[in-house]
Design a protein around this motif. Structure first.
Motif, mmCIF file in Angstrom:
data_model
loop_
_atom_site.group_PDB
_atom_site.id
_atom_site.type_symbol
_atom_site.label_atom_id
_atom_site.label_comp_id
_atom_site.label_asym_id
_atom_site.label_seq_id
_atom_site.Cartn_x
_atom_site.Cartn_y
_atom_site.Cartn_z
ATOM 1 N N ALA A 1 0.798 -0.980 0.029
ATOM 2 C CA ALA A 1 -0.074 0.061 -0.092
ATOM 3 C C ALA A 1 0.852 1.238 -0.029
ATOM 4 N N ALA A 2 2.114 1.202 0.568
ATOM 5 C CA ALA A 2 2.989 2.271 0.728
ATOM 6 C C ALA A 2 3.898 2.458 -0.553
ATOM 7 N N GLY A 3 3.613 1.580 -1.535
ATOM 8 C CA GLY A 3 4.444 1.629 -2.592
ATOM 9 C C GLY A 3 5.925 1.064 -2.523
ATOM 10 N N GLU A 4 5.969 0.250 -1.401
ATOM 11 C CA GLU A 4 7.467 0.116 -1.038
ATOM 12 C C GLU A 4 7.715 -1.486 -1.530
ATOM 13 N N PRO A 5 8.923 -1.611 -1.712
ATOM 14 C CA PRO A 5 9.273 -3.018 -2.360
ATOM 15 C C PRO A 5 8.544 -4.201 -1.387
ATOM 16 N N VAL A 6 8.004 -5.147 -1.763
ATOM 17 C CA VAL A 6 7.497 -6.325 -1.181
ATOM 18 C C VAL A 6 8.522 -7.299 -0.781
ATOM 19 N N ARG A 7 8.905 -7.719 0.641
ATOM 20 C CA ARG A 7 9.864 -8.562 0.831
ATOM 21 C C ARG A 7 9.447 -9.892 1.073
ATOM 22 N N LEU A 8 8.198 -10.114 0.884
ATOM 23 C CA LEU A 8 7.811 -11.342 1.438
ATOM 24 C C LEU A 8 7.499 -12.332 -0.294
ATOM 25 N N SER A 9 7.615 -13.276 -0.485
ATOM 26 C CA SER A 9 7.282 -14.143 -1.619
ATOM 27 C C SER A 9 6.221 -15.087 -1.163
ATOM 28 N N GLY A 10 6.262 -15.643 -0.027
ATOM 29 C CA GLY A 10 5.385 -16.633 0.279
ATOM 30 C C GLY A 10 5.373 -17.055 1.675
ATOM 31 N N VAL A 11 4.495 -17.903 2.035
ATOM 32 C CA VAL A 11 4.362 -18.365 3.572
ATOM 33 C C VAL A 11 4.192 -19.945 3.484
ATOM 34 N N MET A 12 4.593 -20.669 4.609
ATOM 35 C CA MET A 12 4.591 -22.013 4.617
ATOM 36 C C MET A 12 3.627 -22.208 5.999
ATOM 37 N N LEU A 13 2.535 -23.211 5.861
ATOM 38 C CA LEU A 13 1.824 -23.473 6.788
ATOM 39 C C LEU A 13 1.762 -25.093 7.101
ATOM 40 N N GLU A 14 1.667 -25.452 8.287
ATOM 41 C CA GLU A 14 1.393 -27.033 8.404
ATOM 42 C C GLU A 14 0.080 -27.202 9.074
ATOM 43 N N SER A 15 -0.629 -27.771 7.939
ATOM 44 C CA SER A 15 -2.191 -27.925 8.267
ATOM 45 C C SER A 15 -2.700 -29.265 7.640
ATOM 46 N N PHE A 16 -3.529 -29.738 8.544
ATOM 47 C CA PHE A 16 -4.252 -30.878 8.052
ATOM 48 C C PHE A 16 -5.762 -30.770 8.337
ATOM 49 N N ILE A 17 -6.444 -32.057 8.418
ATOM 50 C CA ILE A 17 -7.671 -31.814 8.847
ATOM 51 C C ILE A 17 -8.306 -31.936 10.126
ATOM 52 N N GLU A 18 -7.534 -32.598 10.979
ATOM 53 C CA GLU A 18 -7.841 -32.178 12.524
ATOM 54 C C GLU A 18 -6.749 -31.359 12.946
ATOM 55 N N PRO A 19 -6.639 -30.754 14.148
ATOM 56 C CA PRO A 19 -5.543 -29.867 14.764
ATOM 57 C C PRO A 19 -4.666 -30.697 15.533
ATOM 58 N N GLY A 20 -3.579 -30.335 15.692
ATOM 59 C CA GLY A 20 -2.628 -30.945 16.563
ATOM 60 C C GLY A 20 -1.675 -32.202 16.015
ATOM 61 N N ASN A 21 -1.427 -32.970 16.833
ATOM 62 C CA ASN A 21 -0.853 -34.186 16.325
ATOM 63 C C ASN A 21 -1.135 -35.358 17.338
ATOM 64 N N GLN A 22 -0.653 -36.471 16.797
ATOM 65 C CA GLN A 22 -0.797 -37.756 17.823
ATOM 66 C C GLN A 22 0.459 -38.545 17.475
ATOM 67 N N PRO A 23 1.077 -39.440 18.392
ATOM 68 C CA PRO A 23 2.164 -40.249 18.079
ATOM 69 C C PRO A 23 2.345 -41.031 17.096
ATOM 70 N N VAL A 24 3.451 -41.470 16.501
ATOM 71 C CA VAL A 24 3.477 -42.535 15.384
ATOM 72 C C VAL A 24 3.246 -43.685 16.309
ATOM 73 N N PRO A 25 2.177 -44.512 15.846
ATOM 74 C CA PRO A 25 1.820 -45.897 16.538
ATOM 75 C C PRO A 25 2.974 -46.809 16.763
ATOM 76 N N SER A 26 3.120 -47.448 17.649
ATOM 77 C CA SER A 26 4.171 -48.525 18.169
ATOM 78 C C SER A 26 3.576 -49.819 17.831
#
Ligand SMILES: O=C[C@H](O)[C@H](O)COP(=O)(O)O
Ligand SMILES: C=C(OP(=O)(O)O)C(=O)O
Length: 364
Positions: A303-328
Motif C-alpha cells: 500500500a505504501a508503494g515500498e518493495p514487497v519482501r515476502l514471496s510466500g508463507v508455509m503452513l503446516e495444516s491438516f484436517i484435524e488440529p494438533g498431532n498424535q504419536p506414531v503408533p508403535s
C-alpha cells in the motif's frame, strides 16, 4: 526381491555394519508404471514457471505452501487436497497455493522417516511400496489442479517423484549439506532453503548460491546405475525463514536483516516465511498469528508503494488440529485419528480456511 546379505558381498573390511541390500525398481521402471503424461507435465511446468516468477518478483502474488507436516495416510491426504483445490482456484488471483505433500522426514535424532521409508509405520521399511504410493498420490493431487511441494532428503529419491513436483524444499537439518545443494542444482523446480535449526540464515543464502552453480557429483541415472551427474545450476532458489534455537525470525527486523544479506549476495531480496517450526514455537495455533502478522506487513508495504519482501508463507495444516504419536503396534495403527498429523502439530482445516482467507485479503 533378492535381499543380498553381507555374507554374500562383504570382505574383511567392507559392509561390516550393513545388514542387507534390498533392490527396488529403477526410477525408469516406476515412471513407466505410473507415467506423468503430457497433460500433467504441462501443468507442472506452468506451475513451476509461476512460482519462479513470484520468487523473482515478476509476479506479485504470494506463494502459500500448505498441507500436512507429513503424509502417513494417502486417503486423508487426498481428502485434504479435495478441500484445498477449490480454495486454490478461488484465491488464484492473489495466492499461488501449493500443497505440502511431504514424504521424507528429517529427524533430530531418530523416528519415523516418512511414508517412502516406512509406508506401514510398522518398521517393515517397504520402500518399494512407499515410492509407488507416494507417486500415485502425487499424480492424484495434480489431477485435482494443485501444485505439489515436497522436501527432498534422500539424494536419489527425486528420480522417482521429482517430475511431478512444482516446488521443493531443502530442510533446516540439510541446508548446509553439499550433497543437498548439489542435488538442488540439478532439480527442475524452484527450491527453498531453510535457515539452520540454530537460526543461522547465512547458511540458507549460501545454499541458494551454491545450488545456482553447476556441479559434478556422484549419483544414479534413471536406470538406477551409479553415474556421474553434471548439473547446470538452479537459478530459482530462495530462502525460507523458519526460526531457530534463539527464537522466531519472522519479525520485521529479522526480515530486514535477511533481505539485506540476500542483496549482499546478489540474490532476489525476497523471503518465504515458515509460520510453523521455530517461528510458532511448534504451537500449531500460533501459526495463524504469524501468518496474519507477515501478511499485514506485506499489505502495508504494498500500500505504501515500498518493495514487497515476502514471496510466500508455509503452513503446516491438516484436517484435524494438533498431532498424535506414531503408533508403535497394530492396535495403535488401528486407533489413529483420521486426518491428524503423526509428526509436527498442524492447524486444523477450519483454522486453515480462515488463514487462507486472511492471506488472500492481505495480498489483494
Ligand atoms: O517438520 C518436522 C519436524 O520438525 C522435523 O522432521 C524434526 O522432527 P523431530 O525433531 O521430531 O525429529
Ligand atoms: C522438517 C521440516 O522443517 P525444518 O527443516 O524447518 O525443520 C518440514 O518443513 O517438514
Amino acid at each position: 526381491m533378492t535381499i543380498t546379505t553381507p555374507e554374500a558381498t562383504s570382505t574383511a573390511t567392507s559392509d561390516r555394519r550393513v545388514v542387507a541390500f534390498s533392490p527396488i525398481p529403477s526410477p525408469r521402471e516406476l515412471l513407466a508404471e505410473l507415467p506423468l503424461t503430457d497433460r500433467r507435465a504441462e501443468v507442472v511446468a506452468r506451475d513451476r514457471e509461476e512460482i519462479a516468477a513470484i520468487i523473482a518478483g515478476r509476479d506479485d502474488r504470494m506463494i502459500v505452501v500448505v498441507g500436512p507436516c507429513s503424509v502417513h495416510d494417502p486417503e486423508a491426504a487426498l481428502d485434504y487436497a479435495r478441500r484445498l483445490a477449490p480454495l486454490a482456484a478461488e484465491y488464484a488471483d492473489t495466492l499461488k497455493i501449493v500443497m505440502r505433500v511431504y514424504f521424507e522426514k528429517p529427524r533430530t535424532t531418530v523416528g519415523w522417516k516418512g511414508l517412502i521409508n516406512d509406508p506401514g509405520m510398522d518398521e517393515t521399511y517397504d520402500v518399494e511400496r512407499g515410492l509407488r504410493t507416494a507417486r500415485r498420490l502425487l499424480l492424484d493431487v495434480i489431477d485435482l489442479g494443485l501444485p505439489v511441494g515436497c522436501e527432498f532428503l534422500e539424494p536419489t529419491s527425486p528420480q522417482y517423484i521429482a517430475d511431478t513436483v512444482a516446488w521443493g524444499a531443502i530442510g533446516a537439518r540439510t541446508t548446509e549439506s553439499q550433497v543437498h545443494r548439489q542435488l538442488a542444482s540439478g532439480l527442475s523446480m524452484p527450491i527453498g532453503f531453510k535457515n539452520g535449526t540454530d537460526g543461522n540464515v547465512q547458511v540458507a543464502i549460501d545454499g541458494a548460491q551454491a545450488a545456482a552453480a553447476p556441479h559434478v557429483f556422484f549419483g544414479v541415472d534413471d536406470a538406477g546405475r551409479g553415474a556421474v551427474v553434471q548439473t547446470s545450476g538452479n537459478e530459482d532458489c530462495h530462502i525460507i525463514l523458519r526460526g531457530g534455537t534463539p527464537g522466531p525470525n519472522y519479525d520485521a527486523a529479522s526480515v530486514t536483516a535477511a533481505v539485506a544479506a540476500l542483496a549482499n549476495a546478489g540474490q532476489s531480496p525476497k523471503v518465504m516465511v515458515d509460520c510453523s517450526h521455530a517461528n510458532s514455537g511448534k504451537d500449531h495455533e500460533r501459526q495463524a498469528v504469524v501468518a496474519v502478522e507477515v501478511a499485514n506487513e506485506f499489505a502495508a508495504r504494498r500500500a505504501a508503494g515500498e518493495p514487497v519482501r515476502l514471496s510466500g508463507v508455509m503452513l503446516e495444516s491438516f484436517i484435524e488440529p494438533g498431532n498424535q504419536p506414531v503408533p508403535s503396534d497394530a492396535d495403535g495403527r488401528a486407533a489413529l485419528v483420521y486426518g491428524k498429523s503423526v509428526t509436527d502439530k498442524c492447524m486444523g482445516w477450519d483454522a486453515s480456511v480462515d488463514v487462507l482467507q486472511a492471506l488472500a485479503r492481505a495480498a489483494r
